[in-house]
Design a protein around this motif. Sequence first.
Motif, PDB file in Angstrom:
ATOM      1  N   LYS A 112       0.805  -1.230   0.000  1.00  0.00           N
ATOM      2  CA  LYS A 112       0.000   0.000   0.000  1.00  0.00           C
ATOM      3  C   LYS A 112       0.834   1.274   0.000  1.00  0.00           C
ATOM      4  CE  LYS A 112      -0.862   0.796   4.956  1.00  0.00           C
ATOM      5  NZ  LYS A 112      -1.934   0.940   5.979  1.00  0.00           N
ATOM      6  N   GLU A 113       2.099   1.201   0.407  1.00  0.00           N
ATOM      7  CA  GLU A 113       2.950   2.380   0.398  1.00  0.00           C
ATOM      8  C   GLU A 113       3.779   2.483  -0.885  1.00  0.00           C
ATOM      9  OE1 GLU A 113       2.387   4.578   2.461  1.00  0.00           O
ATOM     10  OE2 GLU A 113       1.263   3.435   3.959  1.00  0.00           O
ATOM     11  N   ASP A 114       3.567   1.563  -1.811  1.00  0.00           N
ATOM     12  CA  ASP A 114       4.284   1.592  -3.091  1.00  0.00           C
ATOM     13  C   ASP A 114       3.389   2.269  -4.119  1.00  0.00           C
ATOM     14  OD1 ASP A 114       5.525   0.996  -5.582  1.00  0.00           O
ATOM     15  OD2 ASP A 114       6.496  -0.756  -4.698  1.00  0.00           O
ATOM     16  N   SER A 115       3.793   3.448  -4.576  1.00  0.00           N
ATOM     17  CA  SER A 115       2.956   4.240  -5.486  1.00  0.00           C
ATOM     18  C   SER A 115       2.768   3.598  -6.853  1.00  0.00           C
ATOM     19  CB  SER A 115       3.556   5.643  -5.654  1.00  0.00           C
ATOM     20  OG  SER A 115       4.873   5.566  -6.195  1.00  0.00           O
ATOM     21  N   ARG A 116       3.488   2.540  -7.140  1.00  0.00           N
ATOM     22  CA  ARG A 116       3.259   1.818  -8.398  1.00  0.00           C
ATOM     23  C   ARG A 116       1.965   1.009  -8.346  1.00  0.00           C
ATOM     24  NH1 ARG A 116       8.603  -1.633  -8.808  1.00  0.00           N
ATOM     25  NH2 ARG A 116       8.051  -1.829  -6.584  1.00  0.00           N
ATOM     26  N   TYR A 117       1.518   0.676  -7.125  1.00  0.00           N
ATOM     27  CA  TYR A 117       0.377  -0.225  -6.977  1.00  0.00           C
ATOM     28  C   TYR A 117      -0.851   0.431  -6.336  1.00  0.00           C
ATOM     29  CZ  TYR A 117       4.301  -3.394  -7.696  1.00  0.00           C
ATOM     30  OH  TYR A 117       5.418  -4.012  -8.198  1.00  0.00           O
ATOM     31  N   TRP A 118      -0.609   1.344  -5.396  1.00  0.00           N
ATOM     32  CA  TRP A 118      -1.710   2.004  -4.697  1.00  0.00           C
ATOM     33  C   TRP A 118      -1.456   3.512  -4.656  1.00  0.00           C
ATOM     34  CZ3 TRP A 118      -5.930  -0.608  -2.582  1.00  0.00           C
ATOM     35  CH2 TRP A 118      -5.816  -2.001  -2.511  1.00  0.00           C
ATOM     36  N   LYS A 119      -2.532   4.279  -4.597  1.00  0.00           N
ATOM     37  CA  LYS A 119      -2.388   5.705  -4.324  1.00  0.00           C
ATOM     38  C   LYS A 119      -3.445   6.119  -3.306  1.00  0.00           C
ATOM     39  CE  LYS A 119      -5.211   7.715  -8.063  1.00  0.00           C
ATOM     40  NZ  LYS A 119      -5.196   8.675  -9.193  1.00  0.00           N
ATOM     41  N   TRP A 120      -3.135   7.193  -2.572  1.00  0.00           N
ATOM     42  CA  TRP A 120      -4.024   7.681  -1.517  1.00  0.00           C
ATOM     43  C   TRP A 120      -4.775   8.899  -2.029  1.00  0.00           C
ATOM     44  CZ3 TRP A 120      -4.862   4.734   2.594  1.00  0.00           C
ATOM     45  CH2 TRP A 120      -3.941   3.699   2.824  1.00  0.00           C
ATOM     46  N   ILE A 121      -6.091   8.858  -1.923  1.00  0.00           N
ATOM     47  CA  ILE A 121      -6.927   9.930  -2.436  1.00  0.00           C
ATOM     48  C   ILE A 121      -7.930  10.345  -1.359  1.00  0.00           C
ATOM     49  CG2 ILE A 121      -6.710   9.141  -4.827  1.00  0.00           C
ATOM     50  CD1 ILE A 121      -9.536   7.936  -4.579  1.00  0.00           C
ATOM     51  N   SER A 122      -8.522  11.519  -1.537  1.00  0.00           N
ATOM     52  CA  SER A 122      -9.583  12.001  -0.643  1.00  0.00           C
ATOM     53  C   SER A 122     -10.903  11.963  -1.392  1.00  0.00           C
ATOM     54  CB  SER A 122      -9.290  13.432  -0.186  1.00  0.00           C
ATOM     55  OG  SER A 122      -8.095  13.484   0.576  1.00  0.00           O
ATOM     56  N   LEU A 123     -11.941  11.486  -0.723  1.00  0.00           N
ATOM     57  CA  LEU A 123     -13.278  11.458  -1.304  1.00  0.00           C
ATOM     58  C   LEU A 123     -14.240  12.148  -0.344  1.00  0.00           C
ATOM     59  CD1 LEU A 123     -13.552   7.794  -2.703  1.00  0.00           C
ATOM     60  CD2 LEU A 123     -13.097   9.891  -3.978  1.00  0.00           C
ATOM     61  N   PRO A 124     -15.102  13.026  -0.845  1.00  0.00           N
ATOM     62  CA  PRO A 124     -16.014  13.759   0.036  1.00  0.00           C
ATOM     63  C   PRO A 124     -16.999  12.857   0.768  1.00  0.00           C
ATOM     64  CG  PRO A 124     -16.558  14.121  -2.281  1.00  0.00           C
ATOM     65  CD  PRO A 124     -15.242  13.438  -2.257  1.00  0.00           C
ATOM     66  N   GLU A 125     -17.305  11.700   0.196  1.00  0.00           N
ATOM     67  CA  GLU A 125     -18.274  10.809   0.823  1.00  0.00           C
ATOM     68  C   GLU A 125     -17.660   9.913   1.894  1.00  0.00           C
ATOM     69  OE1 GLU A 125     -17.278   8.861  -3.261  1.00  0.00           O
ATOM     70  OE2 GLU A 125     -17.341  10.855  -2.341  1.00  0.00           O
ATOM     71  N   SER A 126     -16.351   9.985   2.092  1.00  0.00           N
ATOM     72  CA  SER A 126     -15.702   9.165   3.113  1.00  0.00           C
ATOM     73  C   SER A 126     -15.608   9.921   4.426  1.00  0.00           C
ATOM     74  CB  SER A 126     -14.301   8.744   2.658  1.00  0.00           C
ATOM     75  OG  SER A 126     -13.642   8.021   3.689  1.00  0.00           O
ATOM     76  N   ARG A 127     -15.757   9.210   5.525  1.00  0.00           N
ATOM     77  CA  ARG A 127     -15.609   9.816   6.847  1.00  0.00           C
ATOM     78  C   ARG A 127     -14.144  10.034   7.199  1.00  0.00           C
ATOM     79  NH1 ARG A 127     -17.921   4.787  10.273  1.00  0.00           N
ATOM     80  NH2 ARG A 127     -19.118   4.587   8.349  1.00  0.00           N
ATOM     81  N   PHE A 128     -13.242   9.379   6.440  1.00  0.00           N
ATOM     82  CA  PHE A 128     -11.816   9.467   6.726  1.00  0.00           C
ATOM     83  C   PHE A 128     -11.117  10.406   5.742  1.00  0.00           C
ATOM     84  CE2 PHE A 128     -13.076   5.121   8.088  1.00  0.00           C
ATOM     85  CZ  PHE A 128     -12.884   5.290   9.448  1.00  0.00           C
ATOM     86  N   PRO A 129     -10.001  11.016   6.157  1.00  0.00           N
ATOM     87  CA  PRO A 129      -9.304  11.957   5.285  1.00  0.00           C
ATOM     88  C   PRO A 129      -8.791  11.326   3.996  1.00  0.00           C
ATOM     89  CG  PRO A 129      -8.550  12.189   7.560  1.00  0.00           C
ATOM     90  CD  PRO A 129      -9.399  10.959   7.507  1.00  0.00           C
ATOM     91  N   GLU A 130      -8.408  10.035   4.059  1.00  0.00           N
ATOM     92  CA  GLU A 130      -7.850   9.365   2.887  1.00  0.00           C
ATOM     93  C   GLU A 130      -8.441   7.964   2.735  1.00  0.00           C
ATOM     94  OE1 GLU A 130      -3.315  10.574   2.180  1.00  0.00           O
ATOM     95  OE2 GLU A 130      -3.671   9.700   4.153  1.00  0.00           O
ATOM     96  N   VAL A 131      -8.502   7.524   1.495  1.00  0.00           N
ATOM     97  CA  VAL A 131      -8.851   6.142   1.178  1.00  0.00           C
ATOM     98  C   VAL A 131      -7.797   5.617   0.206  1.00  0.00           C
ATOM     99  CG1 VAL A 131     -11.316   6.433   1.579  1.00  0.00           C
ATOM    100  CG2 VAL A 131     -10.397   6.861  -0.704  1.00  0.00           C
ATOM    101  N   ALA A 132      -7.709   4.303   0.107  1.00  0.00           N
ATOM    102  CA  ALA A 132      -6.686   3.678  -0.729  1.00  0.00           C
ATOM    103  C   ALA A 132      -7.285   3.251  -2.067  1.00  0.00           C
ATOM    104  CB  ALA A 132      -6.082   2.465  -0.020  1.00  0.00           C
ATOM    105  N   GLN A 133      -6.675   3.713  -3.161  1.00  0.00           N
ATOM    106  CA  GLN A 133      -7.139   3.325  -4.495  1.00  0.00           C
ATOM    107  C   GLN A 133      -6.116   2.398  -5.139  1.00  0.00           C
ATOM    108  OE1 GLN A 133      -8.251   6.495  -7.145  1.00  0.00           O
ATOM    109  NE2 GLN A 133      -8.393   5.148  -8.924  1.00  0.00           N
ATOM    110  N   LEU A 134      -6.589   1.238  -5.553  1.00  0.00           N
ATOM    111  CA  LEU A 134      -5.724   0.254  -6.192  1.00  0.00           C
ATOM    112  C   LEU A 134      -5.489   0.639  -7.655  1.00  0.00           C
ATOM    113  CD1 LEU A 134      -4.272  -2.502  -6.324  1.00  0.00           C
ATOM    114  CD2 LEU A 134      -6.516  -3.543  -6.786  1.00  0.00           C
TER     115      LEU A 134
END
Length: 270
Positions: A112-134
């Motif tokens: 999850k910390e390897d930007s080749r495979y995952w990136k961290w994004i913000s979505l207004p509908e999430s209760r959390f500041p970041e979600v993980a996008q594969l």
Amino acid sequence: MDNFSVLPEGCISQILSMTSPRDACRSSAISSGFDAAANSDPVWEKFLPSDYRQIISRSVSPVVFSTKKQLYFSLFDSPLLLDGGKLSFALDRESGKKCYTLPAREVAIAWKEDSRYWKWISLPESRFPEVAQLLHVWWLDIWGRISTAMLSPNTTYTAYLIFKITDQRHSRLESLPLKASVRFVNGEDEYEDDNSSTVFLTLRTLRSVGGGQNGRLPQTRKDGWMEIELGEFYNDVADDGEVEMRLREVESMKTGLIVEGIEVRPKVVV
């Protein structure tokens, strides 16, 4: 004559505190005495977790309430972010038992910390500041752990992965079977597949596989996210340890998954 009117309000409150939140709300229609007792702080104090003061003290935002009933209802309508956003807390509407959600940042995700495979994004509908996008990955392995001491005792819990599928091409997710499991752990890190079950991540699965495979399908939540059941467990009053919740698939290339977190909440009894 209103036979209940002769009972002291404190006596009625004691009776109602041994029922349930639903029963307390319904009882307010019985008489004026029951209405006053059903809305009283002593009754709703009993329905709140015994450590609720300590829990709300960890909230990232002030928790404002004028009555214990108001607090109870706010805790299932508006989950609290705790510990700087590392955890979400809510109450189950029917039982008042504890519900927790581990955000993606606090969940173990392979690569999850390897930007080749995952990136961290913000979505207004999430209760959390970041979600993980594969982005794309072959080895999909997502797992989280929660202490049983945090949960309500003598309760059967169900664990769910909270997720979305992006609009972009999502390789094989329509028909790809994944393995889900829930187990008690005592500090060991090895992965055990003995109690795993098959799940799918899209509602298009039935059309894609023609009903040829058996497995649990996801459900759409009121908040717009999807959830897939990972499994269930019984939290005994004497349990002391952790529960691990896991989703795994390592045989096919995958993309297009967004992970919000893992939620544990009391099992719904039908």
